[in-house]
Write an enzyme that holds these catalytic residues in place. Structure first.
Site, PDB file in Angstrom:
ATOM      1  N   HIS A 109      11.137 -22.813 -22.623  1.00  0.00           N
ATOM      2  CA  HIS A 109      11.614 -23.951 -22.095  1.00  0.00           C
ATOM      3  C   HIS A 109      11.693 -23.974 -20.332  1.00  0.00           C
ATOM      4  CE1 HIS A 109      15.821 -22.201 -22.852  1.00  0.00           C
ATOM      5  NE2 HIS A 109      15.620 -21.692 -21.918  1.00  0.00           N
ATOM      6  N   HIS A 115      22.094 -24.308 -18.854  1.00  0.00           N
ATOM      7  CA  HIS A 115      21.817 -23.249 -17.520  1.00  0.00           C
ATOM      8  C   HIS A 115      22.604 -23.780 -16.574  1.00  0.00           C
ATOM      9  CE1 HIS A 115      18.039 -22.952 -20.017  1.00  0.00           C
ATOM     10  NE2 HIS A 115      18.015 -22.036 -19.527  1.00  0.00           N
ATOM     11  N   HIS A 121      11.991 -11.801 -19.918  1.00  0.00           N
ATOM     12  CA  HIS A 121      11.815 -12.340 -18.608  1.00  0.00           C
ATOM     13  C   HIS A 121      13.024 -11.740 -17.963  1.00  0.00           C
ATOM     14  CE1 HIS A 121      13.722 -15.671 -20.540  1.00  0.00           C
ATOM     15  NE2 HIS A 121      13.833 -16.250 -19.371  1.00  0.00           N
ATOM     16  N   GLU A 159      17.615 -14.628 -24.596  1.00  0.00           N
ATOM     17  CA  GLU A 159      17.316 -16.066 -25.137  1.00  0.00           C
ATOM     18  C   GLU A 159      16.757 -15.927 -26.630  1.00  0.00           C
ATOM     19  OE1 GLU A 159      17.037 -18.412 -21.255  1.00  0.00           O
ATOM     20  OE2 GLU A 159      15.178 -18.151 -22.096  1.00  0.00           O
TER      21      GLU A 159
END
Lengths: 122, 281
Positions: free
Chosen positions: B12, B59, B193, B240
């Site tokens: 996403h 977020h 990441h 995530e």
């Protein structure tokens, strides 16, 4: 006592309760940047804007210096710092380079060196 | 009864939303990534699911640090998107499915999960980028969406095993809902990441592919990891994986058919995995 302490990971500050407590005002300021008027108000007078959110002198100086690692150390969260970065027009590769001591081009090359060629499709 | 017809994992990352806004899908940098989606869209067009249960993490649009739920479920008739501060254009609202939302909430609480219940939330790129990838040109009017948020922003975060169990309880809830509805599950985010600190930029294609393998065949292996182990292997935002595990938990215990897989790295700072999993019953 329950053992919930996370072991350290080099080059990484776990954003936990202690960090979130220290960085609350700064992160709250960055959260306000979801709003265009707030972004413009910050750009027009960053000192006044930081004062409004009661930032400590250490935070103010780190922000003036654009020292992202210092901001993290003081309690900044990268998710809110990304909104700050947006104000300056910095994308994730720009701030990745700033934090890891690379130029943006070097940072992109570092990413590519770990990734491209490992694409799978099927 | 309602039926879970499949699960889709997808990144996403905001850069994908920006690329869509700018029409960069067919540029060399993005081509391999966007090539993954047409077969998934074809599958969606054929199967025509009624409802998407969308696992994402906020977020800092709606759920900021002042009140940050560990697990949260949308029970709203509609979900708006808004300015996040750095440039993806907000998309038109998603339509909710309140009856199934409340059924899930009731089922979860009867089964010892106690999520935050949200009757009015905005959803951020964690939800909107996947919707835009799967139903381009805002063509998602035909599907109702139930957003389910997992905290991936501030430690302590739920253990991977707990996100899996939470997803499993949601899957059980869907399967015992007494309405004829086809439900697709979306597990969004990841894979390797790290955005923050001197270690920013770390990627781990080998571990990402390991996770995709195990997600299909043996998700319990992934449930053995702690969040700090995920961070060591795949960077601070590797956590995530929570949303992938919740999706896989909801899909059911049998090994699904892996209809499609793609992995492209890096897109922005991220190793991007996409899978389409079909439960075998």
């Amino acid at each position: 006592m329950t053992d919930y302490k996370m072991r350290p990971v080099e080059g990484t500050i776990h954003f936990d309760g202690a960090q979130a407590t220290k960085g609350f005002n700064f992160n709250k300021m960055c959260f306000s940047f979801n709003n265009e008027e707030a972004r413009q108000a910050f750009l027009a007078d960053p000192e006044a804007y930081m004062e409004r959110f009661k930032l400590s002198e250490e935070f103010k100086q780190a922000l003036r210096d654009k020292d992202l690692n210092k901001l993290l150390e003081l309690g900044g969260s990268i998710y809110y710092m990304a909104k700050l970065a947006g104000i300056f027009g910095w994308n994730m590769q720009v701030i990745g380079g700033m934090q890891s001591g690379r130029t943006t081009e070097e940072f992109q090359a570092y990413l590519e060196s770990q990734g491209r060629g490992k694409t799978t499709n099927g | 009864m309602a039926k879970v017809i499949g699960g889709i994992t997808t990144s996403h990352i905001p850069a994908i939303g920006v690329a869509i806004d700018k029409g960069l899908e067919d540029t060399p940098y993005y081509r391999d990534l966007f090539a993954t989606y047409p077969p998934i869209r074809e599958w969606l067009n054929e199967e025509k699911p009624d409802i998407a249960v969308l696992f994402y993490n906020d977020h800092g649009l709606e759920m900021w640090l002042d009140k940050k739920p560990t697990f949260a479920i949308g029970c709203a008739p509609q979900y708006e998107n808004a300015d996040e501060g750095w440039g993806i254009k907000p998309i038109p609202p998603l339509t909710g499915e309140t009856e199934l939302s409340w059924h899930i909430v009731n089922h979860l609480i009867e089964n010892d999960f106690d999520p935050t219940v949200c009757q009015d939330i905005k959803v951020d790129h964690g939800a909107t980028v996947p919707m835009t990838l799967l139903w381009p040109n805002h063509n998602y009017q035909g599907i109702k969406v139930i957003p389910v948020a997992i905290n991936c922003e501030r430690h302590p975060m739920p253990k991977p095993s707990r996100s899996y169990a939470f997803g499993k309880a949601i899957g059980d809830a869907i399967r015992c809902w007494d309405q004829d509805a086809k439900v697709v599950l979306l597990g969004t985010g990841g894979l390797s990441h790290q955005l923050d600190g001197p270690r920013a930029g770390i990627l781990n294609a080998e571990f990402d592919n390991y996770c995709m393998d195990k997600l299909v065949s043996d998700p319990q292996e992934l449930c053995k990891f702690s969040n700090v182990e995920l961070i060591e292997k795949g960077g601070a935002q590797m956590v995530e994986l929570a949303m992938w595990l919740a999706m896989r938990g909801a899909l059911g215990e049998g090994v699904p058919e892996e209809r499609l897989r793609n992995y492209v790295s890096p897109i922005s700072n991220t190793g991007v995995g996409v899978q389409l999993l079909i439960p075998q019953d």
